[in-house]
Each structure stands twice: as C-alpha cells, then as structure tokens.
Design an enzyme around this catalytic site. Structure first.
Site, PDB file in Angstrom:
ATOM      1  N   HIS A 142     126.832  90.824  27.226  1.00 15.35           N
ATOM      2  CA  HIS A 142     127.532  90.699  25.935  1.00 15.35           C
ATOM      3  C   HIS A 142     128.503  91.858  25.688  1.00 15.35           C
ATOM      4  O   HIS A 142     129.080  91.947  24.603  1.00 15.35           O
ATOM      5  CB  HIS A 142     126.540  90.639  24.773  1.00 15.35           C
ATOM      6  CG  HIS A 142     125.570  89.492  24.869  1.00 15.35           C
ATOM      7  ND1 HIS A 142     125.972  88.190  25.083  1.00 15.35           N
ATOM      8  CD2 HIS A 142     124.207  89.455  24.783  1.00 15.35           C
ATOM      9  CE1 HIS A 142     124.895  87.402  25.130  1.00 15.35           C
ATOM     10  NE2 HIS A 142     123.819  88.147  24.961  1.00 15.35           N
TER      11      HIS A 142
HETATM   12 ZN   LIG Z   1     119.611  86.695  26.506  1.00 16.43          ZN
END
Ligand SMILES: [Zn+2]
Length: 301
Positions: free
Chosen positions: A120
């Site tokens: 992320h």
């Molecule tokens: Zn995850």
C-alpha cells in the site's frame, strides 16, 4: 536450503491495544526453528540499503520527510503506525531484506522475508501499515542492474487487499507486470489499476479461489514471460481473518502457496516471498498460515 531475512527489529513495539499483530514477527521464526522446518543457518540479518536503492522507487521529498519526522498528522495517521526513528529503521531494514532476498533468489531459486509485502506504499505516501514498498524497490533494483539479466518481473499479489501502491508505482513500467487478486469490496476502497486485477466477492471459498488461480497463473506465466517473480503471500484471505471477508480454510491457503511456489519452481523462476497481512484474532491462526508458506517452500526447494 531456504534463505530467510529476519531481524529482531522486525517486531517493533507498538502502543497497547494497537490493532496490528506485530507479535507474529517474533513468533513465526521461533515456530519455524522449533519444528525444524529450517535450521538456524537459513536466517540472515538484513541491513539498511543505500538510499539510492530506495530513491529509484520513492520520491526523494517523501523519503526525506519520512526519515526526519516531517509527515503531516494526516499522513502519519494514514500509515497506521506512530512515527519514530526506530519505525523508519525497521521499514528500511525490511526493504533491505527484500533486496537481499532478490539477490539470493537469483542464486538459489528462492528467498523469503519474514515481513514486507508493503504494497500500500506509493511513490510519495504511505498507508495501511505500509511506508515503503519493498517489492517495488526490489523489482526496480533488479531491472536497474543489467548484470542480473532480469528483463521482466511478475508481481503475484495474493494478499486480500489490492496492491494499490504497487499498481500505481508500475502503472507506466512495461517491465513489471502487476497481478492482484483481492477482495472486491475490501480496503482500499479506491482501487488503482494493476496490469491484471481479479476482484473477488465476499465469502469466496477454497474451491472458487483455487480454481480462479489455477486458471490464471499458468496463462500469465506464458503471456508475460517473466524472469523473476515476487510473491505476496498475505494470509488475510482466511475465513478467520477479521479484515478479509473471504472464506478460505487454512488448508486452502496452504494449497494456494504450494501451487504458486510449485509453479515458479517448475518454470525455474527465481521467486522472492514477502509475508503481507494477516489479522485473524487468534495469533496461532496467523502463525500457522504463514508457517505453511515457509513449509511449502522448504518442501519444494
Ligand atoms: Zn492485506
């Protein structure tokens, strides 16, 4: 023999009741040693890489602020972790571990990091417990060195959350193919576009999940013709996971790992495995599922 990156600082102290299961970074290597899956000599201690190996992938201004405590409150909150110099040292060391894993996998076929898969993290920001994108940095590192003879990298991201940072980083990079299989309705709610996204409905079970994987991965290897694979083996696909919303059994998750690693092995593709997420309420469920990834690797190589 397997090569496994791990350092004591992987288990970073967090405030009481923090929702991130940091303990797994301590328990997993203990478990693998105790049960004899790997000998102690399989482990190596990663080190922080030179900044150039981070700045191929991350914006200098972001990295500078990350290192000096210059994130805004909002940016810090998005990462999910309280900022400290020790935290940054941890993240940088984990990234160094994935880089060293990449070098070792070229020699011995496979190397695994007991952390990482911080998919992320974008070029210029972090979110969802990810500050620096270790697999992206390692892919950029391999491609930047012609002597490694790596021309095409495939990232197989089977963490239940979409690899949005990785997808964004390599949006314009034809030498890296990003494949993400993830919960359609799960975080991140605004998805980025990977080269191949397979969004899954809630409650996807072993049979549906494994069938889809079996129908996709061999075809991808044929089409993409990678010469290096990064595998993100998140265990938040488990039915027991409190964030995952899928319905895989531990056995289904084990078969997933065995399948991906077996395919890499048969195709003689070097592979680096990073652990990714796992948020089952019982830490034993998390450890067992992650341990299965390492057991599968030890059985195959
Ligand atoms: Zn995850």
């Amino acid at each position: 023999m397997l090569s496994i990156a791990w350092a004591p600082l992987y288990a970073h102290p967090l405030p009481d009741n923090h929702r991130f299961p940091m303990l797994k970074y301590e328990l997993l290597p203990e478990q693998l040693l105790r049960e004899g899956t790997v000998p102690e000599s399989a482990f190596f201690m990663p080190v922080a890489p030179p900044a150039t190996d981070i700045l191929r992938t991350h914006e200098a201004e972001y990295y500078q602020r990350l290192c000096t405590g210059g994130l805004t409150r909002q940016e810090e909150r998005a990462t999910g972790f309280p900022w400290s110099t020790q935290l940054i040292e941890r993240e940088v060391t984990i990234l160094g571990g994935t880089l060293e894993c990449a070098r070792r996998a070229l020699q011995s076929g496979i190397a695994l990091n007991i952390a990482g898969g911080t998919h992320h993290a974008f070029r210029n920001r972090g979110e969802g417990f990810c500050l620096l994108n270790d697999q992206a940095a390692a892919a950029d590192y391999l491609l930047a060195h012609p002597e490694f003879n790596v021309r095409k990298v495939l990232i197989v991201d089977l963490d239940v959350h979409q690899g949005n940072g990785t997808a964004s980083i390599f949006q314009q990079e034809p030498c890296v193919f990003t494949f993400s299989m993830h919960g359609a309705r799960n975080y991140p709610h605004r998805k980025e576009q990977s080269d191949l996204d397979l969004p899954l409905p809630d409650n996807t079970d072993d049979a549906a999940y494994l069938t889809l994987l079996h129908n996709t991965l061999p075809r991808l290897l044929d089409e993409v013709q990678p010469d290096f694979v990064f595998y993100l083996s998140g265990v938040d696909v488990l039915a027991t996971d409190k964030l995952g919303h899928l319905a895989l059994s531990r056995e289904g998750c084990r078969q997933r790992d065995e399948y991906v690693l077996g395919l890499c092995h048969r195709h003689k593709l070097p592979v680096v495995v990073c652990m990714g997420g796992g948020y089952s309420p019982r830490i034993a469920d998390i450890i067992e599922a992650h341990a299965n990834t390492f057991r599968a690797a030890a059985a195959i190589w």
